[in-house]
Design an enzyme around this catalytic site. Structure first.
Site, PDB file in Angstrom:
ATOM      1  N   LYS A  46     -48.298 -12.481  27.932  1.00  0.00           N
ATOM      2  CA  LYS A  46     -48.702 -11.810  29.172  1.00  0.00           C
ATOM      3  C   LYS A  46     -50.129 -12.226  29.514  1.00  0.00           C
ATOM      4  O   LYS A  46     -50.910 -12.585  28.637  1.00  0.00           O
ATOM      5  CB  LYS A  46     -48.650 -10.299  29.009  1.00  0.00           C
ATOM      6  N   ARG A  61     -56.384 -12.461  31.005  1.00  0.00           N
ATOM      7  CA  ARG A  61     -57.371 -12.550  32.097  1.00  0.00           C
ATOM      8  C   ARG A  61     -57.369 -13.964  32.637  1.00  0.00           C
ATOM      9  O   ARG A  61     -56.813 -14.872  32.053  1.00  0.00           O
ATOM     10  CB  ARG A  61     -58.760 -12.117  31.654  1.00  0.00           C
ATOM     11  N   ALA A 103     -52.920 -17.598  19.937  1.00  0.00           N
ATOM     12  CA  ALA A 103     -52.138 -17.867  18.732  1.00  0.00           C
ATOM     13  C   ALA A 103     -50.978 -16.889  18.612  1.00  0.00           C
ATOM     14  O   ALA A 103     -51.114 -15.698  18.880  1.00  0.00           O
ATOM     15  CB  ALA A 103     -53.030 -17.776  17.502  1.00  0.00           C
ATOM     16  N   HIS A 148     -28.203 -24.087  24.377  1.00  0.00           N
ATOM     17  CA  HIS A 148     -26.755 -24.256  24.263  1.00  0.00           C
ATOM     18  C   HIS A 148     -26.103 -23.805  25.561  1.00  0.00           C
ATOM     19  O   HIS A 148     -26.488 -22.792  26.143  1.00  0.00           O
ATOM     20  CB  HIS A 148     -26.206 -23.430  23.095  1.00  0.00           C
TER      21      HIS A 148
END
Length: 171
Positions: free
Chosen positions: A165, A168, A145, A98
């Site tokens: 984040k 590896r 997931a 928006h």
């Protein structure tokens, strides 16, 4: 042809069984595929669109060869999905935001802005992942997931968490 295909897809094909079920008789995958070829901007070869996938009117959506959209995925416009992309169930790819710049006008009346998402080749996206507007997921990456992807993902990375984040590198 596109509008007829939209009616066929949302009125019938979206509810067909998952493509790997024995009672699907190996016809649900090709039915959805052929209908979606007329809806999406580009739909490569051997694309698997599972049941209950929602992609609006297909505007700006392209899916590369051998890629698949999992059950109940929601994809907004302006999404480019590369080749060999695997996507789990309930994935959401959000491209609209928006507008909110003018504080004198309610946000709901300021309209929407679409910011594209790019998913490069050979990416695995786990179930219930949320990908926010403007994100680029690099080639060969894995998204765990339940992750919420708020920043670009470098090539051959494994990311997870909320916000996602780096776990590896695959290299």
């Amino acid at each position: 042809m596109k509008y007829f295909s939209l009616i066929l897809y949302y009125g019938f094909a979206i509810y067909l069984p998952k493509s790997n079920r024995p009672y699907a008789f190996k016809i649900t995958k090709p039915i959805r595929y052929h209908i979606c070829k007329n809806i999406l901007e580009y739909c490569g070869k051997n694309v698997n669109i599972e049941r209950l996938v929602y992609f609006g009117d297909g505007q700006g959506i392209s899916i590369g060869d051998n890629s698949g959209l999992g059950v109940n995925c929601k994809i907004q416009r302006n999404v480019k999905i590369g080749n060999d992309v695997m996507m789990g169930e309930d994935v959401m790819i959000i491209t609209n935001t928006h507008n909110f710049e003018n504080c004198d006008i309610p946000m709901r009346t300021q309209g929407l802005n679409y910011i594209s998402v790019t998913i490069e080749d050979d990416v695995w996206i786990g179930s219930r992942v949320i990908i926010l507007p403007g994100i680029k997921i690099g080639k060969g990456s894995i998204i765990g997931a339940g992750a919420v992807v708020t920043k670009d993902v470098p090539e051959y990375s494994i990311v997870g968490g909320v916000p996602a984040k780096l776990i590896r590198s695959r290299k």
